[in-house]
Design an enzyme around this catalytic site. Structure first.
Site, mmCIF file in Angstrom:
data_model
loop_
_atom_site.group_PDB
_atom_site.id
_atom_site.type_symbol
_atom_site.label_atom_id
_atom_site.label_comp_id
_atom_site.label_asym_id
_atom_site.label_seq_id
_atom_site.Cartn_x
_atom_site.Cartn_y
_atom_site.Cartn_z
ATOM 1 N N ASP A 277 7.278 13.166 -11.753
ATOM 2 C CA ASP A 277 7.790 13.080 -13.103
ATOM 3 C C ASP A 277 9.223 13.641 -13.080
ATOM 4 O O ASP A 277 9.618 14.271 -12.099
ATOM 5 C CB ASP A 277 6.867 13.909 -14.008
ATOM 6 C CG ASP A 277 7.390 14.015 -15.415
ATOM 7 O OD1 ASP A 277 7.829 12.988 -15.962
ATOM 8 O OD2 ASP A 277 7.370 15.136 -15.959
ATOM 9 N N ASP B 43 11.583 15.175 -16.217
ATOM 10 C CA ASP B 43 11.864 16.383 -17.011
ATOM 11 C C ASP B 43 10.718 17.383 -16.907
ATOM 12 O O ASP B 43 9.562 17.030 -17.117
ATOM 13 C CB ASP B 43 12.079 16.015 -18.481
ATOM 14 C CG ASP B 43 13.237 15.036 -18.646
ATOM 15 O OD1 ASP B 43 14.277 15.248 -18.010
ATOM 16 O OD2 ASP B 43 13.082 14.069 -19.399
#
Ligand code: ZN
Length: 241
Positions: A56, A58
């Site tokens: 992922d 952020d």
């Protein structure tokens, strides 16, 4: 290199997954010699599948700051460079899968998101780490945002926990999914991993409680990317034995 650029030469670059090492010191030369003898420098067979760690963005690679607008606001989390280097060393491809509904909502353009990703790759490069690819879902299902782009306001299959981005990466890069992992800080990352048949690591630090629409169980909960990388590489060593 900067000299060539200064006189206006054209500089071309391409991504390669083949064996490339600097042999500029006796110690490095010796290390490459050992790799040669162990057969590690042979060209990869075409069509050979390789495991990946899907990441992922952020809250996993860079500090979560809400809607990241300017490339210069991107800040890597501590330890990301060395964690990615050790995963690479253990034989994993590194692929980012990120939901960017800001594009559908008209809050950022594709080129603004691309500039943020250039910054991400630049910052990683300074730490000797690099990514194989970044896959983006630009969609968002709910209408009603003032600047929204109707063509992207769809129920897609690529918005995590959908598996569309993962499937695209497997097609493009030849991924051995059975030995691959997903690492993220949201329940949607872990739910996606479950649907895709990937092992998963969830960070304690993330918004997993906040975005609790999904209740998938991760294989592992970790405090940071350094400990996630440690567990993933140990697991790989174990299954290699
Ligand atoms: Zn999508």
């Amino acid at each position: 290199m900067s000299g060539l650029l200064a006189v206006g030469s054209r500089l071309l670059a391409y991504r390669s997954t083949e064996y490339i090492k600097d042999i500029g010191t006796p110690a490095r030369w010796k290390a490459v010699e050992a790799d040669w003898q162990a057969g590690k420098t042979r060209l990869k067979e075409s069509g050979a599948y390789e495991p990946a760690v899907f990441l992922d963005r952020d809250g996993t690679l860079n500090i979560e700051k809400g809607h990241l607008r300017r490339p210069e606001d991107l800040e890597l989390l501590p330890g990301v460079g060395s964690a990615l280097r050790s995963l690479r060393q253990a034989g994993f491809r590194l692929i980012v899968l990120t939901n960017q509904p800001v594009i559908a909502r008209g809050e950022a353009t594709e080129s603004e998101v691309a500039a943020i990703h250039q910054r991400l790759e630049w910052e990683l490069g300074k730490e000797g780490a690099y990514l194989d690819a970044i896959y983006i879902c630009p969609h968002h299902p709910d209408r009603g945002f003032p600047q929204e782009r109707p063509e992207l306001k769809t129920q897609c299959d690529c918005r995590k926990p959908g598996t569309g981005l993962f499937e695209q990466a497997c097609r493009d890069l030849g991924i051995d999914a059975a030995n691959s992992w997903m690492v993220g800080d949201q329940n949607s990352d872990i739910e996606m991993a479950g649907r895709a048949g990937l092992r998963s690591v969830l960070f304690r630090t993330g918004g997993a409680e906040r975005d609790g629409q999904f209740r998938a169980a991760p294989d592992l909960v970790a405090d940071d990317i350094a400990s996630a990388a440690r567990v993933i590489t140990q697991h790989r060593e174990l299954i290699a034995q």
